[in-house]
Design a protein around this motif. Structure first.
Motif, PDB file in Angstrom:
ATOM      1  N   PHE A  56     -53.205 -53.339  41.077  1.00  0.00           N
ATOM      2  CA  PHE A  56     -51.984 -54.031  40.663  1.00  0.00           C
ATOM      3  C   PHE A  56     -50.948 -53.150  40.820  1.00  0.00           C
ATOM      4  CE2 PHE A  56     -49.071 -55.860  37.672  1.00  0.00           C
ATOM      5  CZ  PHE A  56     -48.548 -57.155  38.390  1.00  0.00           C
ATOM      6  N   CYS A  57     -50.945 -51.734  39.938  1.00  0.00           N
ATOM      7  CA  CYS A  57     -50.193 -50.872  40.042  1.00  0.00           C
ATOM      8  C   CYS A  57     -49.768 -50.192  41.483  1.00  0.00           C
ATOM      9  CB  CYS A  57     -50.569 -49.671  39.307  1.00  0.00           C
ATOM     10  SG  CYS A  57     -50.511 -50.058  37.406  1.00  0.00           S
ATOM     11  N   TRP A  58     -50.929 -49.906  42.169  1.00  0.00           N
ATOM     12  CA  TRP A  58     -50.794 -49.420  43.650  1.00  0.00           C
ATOM     13  C   TRP A  58     -50.079 -50.247  44.411  1.00  0.00           C
ATOM     14  CZ3 TRP A  58     -52.765 -52.004  47.986  1.00  0.00           C
ATOM     15  CH2 TRP A  58     -52.645 -51.263  49.293  1.00  0.00           C
ATOM     16  N   GLY A  63     -45.057 -51.558  47.321  1.00  0.00           N
ATOM     17  CA  GLY A  63     -44.189 -52.770  47.698  1.00  0.00           C
ATOM     18  C   GLY A  63     -42.693 -52.305  47.467  1.00  0.00           C
ATOM     19  N   LEU A  64     -42.578 -51.321  46.346  1.00  0.00           N
ATOM     20  CA  LEU A  64     -41.310 -50.518  46.221  1.00  0.00           C
ATOM     21  C   LEU A  64     -40.998 -49.584  47.301  1.00  0.00           C
ATOM     22  CD1 LEU A  64     -41.880 -49.861  42.345  1.00  0.00           C
ATOM     23  CD2 LEU A  64     -40.254 -51.801  43.391  1.00  0.00           C
ATOM     24  N   ARG A  65     -41.912 -48.978  47.635  1.00  0.00           N
ATOM     25  CA  ARG A  65     -41.675 -48.141  48.763  1.00  0.00           C
ATOM     26  C   ARG A  65     -41.267 -48.887  50.104  1.00  0.00           C
ATOM     27  NH1 ARG A  65     -46.476 -43.724  49.322  1.00  0.00           N
ATOM     28  NH2 ARG A  65     -45.527 -41.931  48.122  1.00  0.00           N
ATOM     29  N   LEU A  66     -41.882 -49.935  50.458  1.00  0.00           N
ATOM     30  CA  LEU A  66     -41.448 -50.554  51.563  1.00  0.00           C
ATOM     31  C   LEU A  66     -40.159 -51.434  51.269  1.00  0.00           C
ATOM     32  CD1 LEU A  66     -42.120 -52.071  54.309  1.00  0.00           C
ATOM     33  CD2 LEU A  66     -42.974 -53.950  52.931  1.00  0.00           C
ATOM     34  N   ASN A  67     -39.713 -51.729  50.191  1.00  0.00           N
ATOM     35  CA  ASN A  67     -38.460 -52.325  49.965  1.00  0.00           C
ATOM     36  C   ASN A  67     -37.398 -51.208  49.933  1.00  0.00           C
ATOM     37  OD1 ASN A  67     -36.668 -54.042  49.239  1.00  0.00           O
ATOM     38  ND2 ASN A  67     -36.843 -53.601  46.905  1.00  0.00           N
ATOM     39  N   PHE A  69     -37.570 -48.562  52.227  1.00  0.00           N
ATOM     40  CA  PHE A  69     -37.513 -48.280  53.693  1.00  0.00           C
ATOM     41  C   PHE A  69     -36.752 -49.254  54.347  1.00  0.00           C
ATOM     42  CE2 PHE A  69     -39.500 -49.437  57.598  1.00  0.00           C
ATOM     43  CZ  PHE A  69     -39.165 -48.240  58.350  1.00  0.00           C
ATOM     44  N   VAL A  70     -36.894 -50.695  54.049  1.00  0.00           N
ATOM     45  CA  VAL A  70     -36.310 -51.650  54.634  1.00  0.00           C
ATOM     46  C   VAL A  70     -34.726 -51.822  54.228  1.00  0.00           C
ATOM     47  CG1 VAL A  70     -36.047 -54.352  54.774  1.00  0.00           C
ATOM     48  CG2 VAL A  70     -38.300 -53.356  54.792  1.00  0.00           C
ATOM     49  N   LYS A  71     -34.433 -51.368  52.899  1.00  0.00           N
ATOM     50  CA  LYS A  71     -33.050 -51.281  52.716  1.00  0.00           C
ATOM     51  C   LYS A  71     -32.376 -50.115  53.254  1.00  0.00           C
ATOM     52  CE  LYS A  71     -32.932 -53.358  48.087  1.00  0.00           C
ATOM     53  NZ  LYS A  71     -32.666 -53.101  46.579  1.00  0.00           N
ATOM     54  N   ARG A  72     -33.059 -48.936  53.664  1.00  0.00           N
ATOM     55  CA  ARG A  72     -32.418 -48.120  53.984  1.00  0.00           C
ATOM     56  C   ARG A  72     -32.185 -48.657  55.681  1.00  0.00           C
ATOM     57  NH1 ARG A  72     -33.579 -41.736  53.590  1.00  0.00           N
ATOM     58  NH2 ARG A  72     -32.303 -40.794  54.825  1.00  0.00           N
ATOM     59  N   LEU A  73     -33.101 -49.076  56.371  1.00  0.00           N
ATOM     60  CA  LEU A  73     -32.856 -49.363  57.711  1.00  0.00           C
ATOM     61  C   LEU A  73     -31.801 -50.447  57.881  1.00  0.00           C
ATOM     62  CD1 LEU A  73     -34.816 -48.720  60.100  1.00  0.00           C
ATOM     63  CD2 LEU A  73     -35.997 -50.726  59.941  1.00  0.00           C
ATOM     64  N   ASP A  74     -31.695 -51.381  56.885  1.00  0.00           N
ATOM     65  CA  ASP A  74     -30.812 -52.358  56.801  1.00  0.00           C
ATOM     66  C   ASP A  74     -29.360 -51.519  56.775  1.00  0.00           C
ATOM     67  OD1 ASP A  74     -32.147 -54.526  57.072  1.00  0.00           O
ATOM     68  OD2 ASP A  74     -32.186 -55.102  55.141  1.00  0.00           O
ATOM     69  N   GLU A  75     -29.328 -50.769  55.763  1.00  0.00           N
ATOM     70  CA  GLU A  75     -28.098 -50.139  55.563  1.00  0.00           C
ATOM     71  C   GLU A  75     -27.481 -49.362  57.002  1.00  0.00           C
ATOM     72  OE1 GLU A  75     -28.357 -47.566  52.095  1.00  0.00           O
ATOM     73  OE2 GLU A  75     -28.471 -49.093  50.736  1.00  0.00           O
ATOM     74  N   ALA A  76     -28.602 -48.694  57.494  1.00  0.00           N
ATOM     75  CA  ALA A  76     -28.284 -47.915  58.789  1.00  0.00           C
ATOM     76  C   ALA A  76     -27.752 -49.022  59.872  1.00  0.00           C
ATOM     77  CB  ALA A  76     -29.776 -47.186  59.396  1.00  0.00           C
ATOM     78  N   GLY A  77     -28.519 -50.276  59.962  1.00  0.00           N
ATOM     79  CA  GLY A  77     -27.681 -51.044  60.900  1.00  0.00           C
ATOM     80  C   GLY A  77     -26.447 -51.659  60.527  1.00  0.00           C
ATOM     81  N   CYS A  97     -38.003 -43.220  59.172  1.00  0.00           N
ATOM     82  CA  CYS A  97     -39.503 -43.077  59.796  1.00  0.00           C
ATOM     83  C   CYS A  97     -40.144 -41.830  58.899  1.00  0.00           C
ATOM     84  CB  CYS A  97     -39.273 -43.091  60.946  1.00  0.00           C
ATOM     85  SG  CYS A  97     -39.378 -44.436  61.745  1.00  0.00           S
ATOM     86  N   GLU A  98     -39.389 -40.759  58.478  1.00  0.00           N
ATOM     87  CA  GLU A  98     -39.937 -39.706  57.655  1.00  0.00           C
ATOM     88  C   GLU A  98     -40.176 -40.160  56.155  1.00  0.00           C
ATOM     89  OE1 GLU A  98     -37.066 -36.576  58.410  1.00  0.00           O
ATOM     90  OE2 GLU A  98     -37.752 -36.707  60.411  1.00  0.00           O
ATOM     91  N   MET A  99     -39.846 -41.185  55.586  1.00  0.00           N
ATOM     92  CA  MET A  99     -40.040 -41.605  54.234  1.00  0.00           C
ATOM     93  C   MET A  99     -41.296 -41.726  53.863  1.00  0.00           C
ATOM     94  SD  MET A  99     -37.049 -44.262  53.701  1.00  0.00           S
ATOM     95  CE  MET A  99     -37.302 -44.857  51.920  1.00  0.00           C
ATOM     96  N   PRO A 100     -41.866 -41.558  52.925  1.00  0.00           N
ATOM     97  CA  PRO A 100     -43.298 -41.560  52.429  1.00  0.00           C
ATOM     98  C   PRO A 100     -43.885 -42.914  52.561  1.00  0.00           C
ATOM     99  CG  PRO A 100     -42.040 -41.032  50.308  1.00  0.00           C
ATOM    100  CD  PRO A 100     -41.144 -41.020  51.458  1.00  0.00           C
ATOM    101  N   GLY A 101     -44.997 -43.027  53.046  1.00  0.00           N
ATOM    102  CA  GLY A 101     -45.878 -44.411  53.234  1.00  0.00           C
ATOM    103  C   GLY A 101     -45.606 -45.149  54.380  1.00  0.00           C
TER     104      GLY A 101
END
Length: 165
Positions: A56-58, A63-67, A69-77, A97-101
């Motif tokens: 559950f913790c993993w 999920g937080l890492r993915l979130n 990544f997506v936020k940063r990609l959205d901000e770049a767009g 793309c260099e972000m962890p995970g």
């Protein structure tokens, strides 16, 4: 998107219910059977609950890492839409793309790195940099194996071919 949120919520709820159920069973067994805490069944149930908690913790951490990544990609767009600076946008999504995970992330059924590569090709094509887009397209066709990714690459290739005519 709503269906995916419901699926995540159902997963969290099921993990929580399993942990509650196993805790109740462990408590009943220790009280009714006169077991002490050194009983084998109790230890097995304790390990199962621990494994569920670790998973559950993993899951939350990923999920937080993915979130992020997506936020940063959205901000770049969004920044790209405001400034139309192609090179800055390409640098920023490379940095994403260099972000962890990122290697384990999947967006719309496509690995995140492949998704970003398709974004780069599309951006270069729309910016009128056909040669750069073709070079990147050829590299992507050799490295991407997924069916969805190949379909998107074919679409980009067709659009590049039509533009050259």
């Amino acid at each position: 998107m709503k269906e995916q949120k419901n699926k995540g919520a159902m997963g969290i709820l099921s993990l929580f219910l399993w942990a509650v159920l196993l805790t109740v069973i462990a408590r009943l067994l220790t009280h009714r059977g006169g077991w002490d805490f050194s009983g084998i069944l109790f230890k097995v149930l304790l390990w199962v609950m621990l494994c569920i908690a670790v998973f559950f913790c993993w899951w939350i951490f990923t999920g937080l890492r993915l979130n992020r990544f997506v936020k940063r990609l959205d901000e770049a767009g969004y920044t790209y839409l405001e400034t139309h600076d192609v090179d800055a946008y390409l640098r920023e999504i490379d940095t994403c793309c260099e972000m962890p995970g990122v290697n384990s992330f999947v967006l719309s059924g496509i690995p995140a790195r492949d998704y970003v590569m398709i974004l780069k090709i599309r951006t270069l094509r729309e910016a009128g940099r056909r040669e750069d887009a073709l070079t990147l397209l050829e590299a992507a066709q050799q490295s991407m194996k997924g069916e969805k990714a190949q379909l998107l690459l074919r679409t980009e290739e067709e659009k590049l071919d039509r533009r050259s005519k």
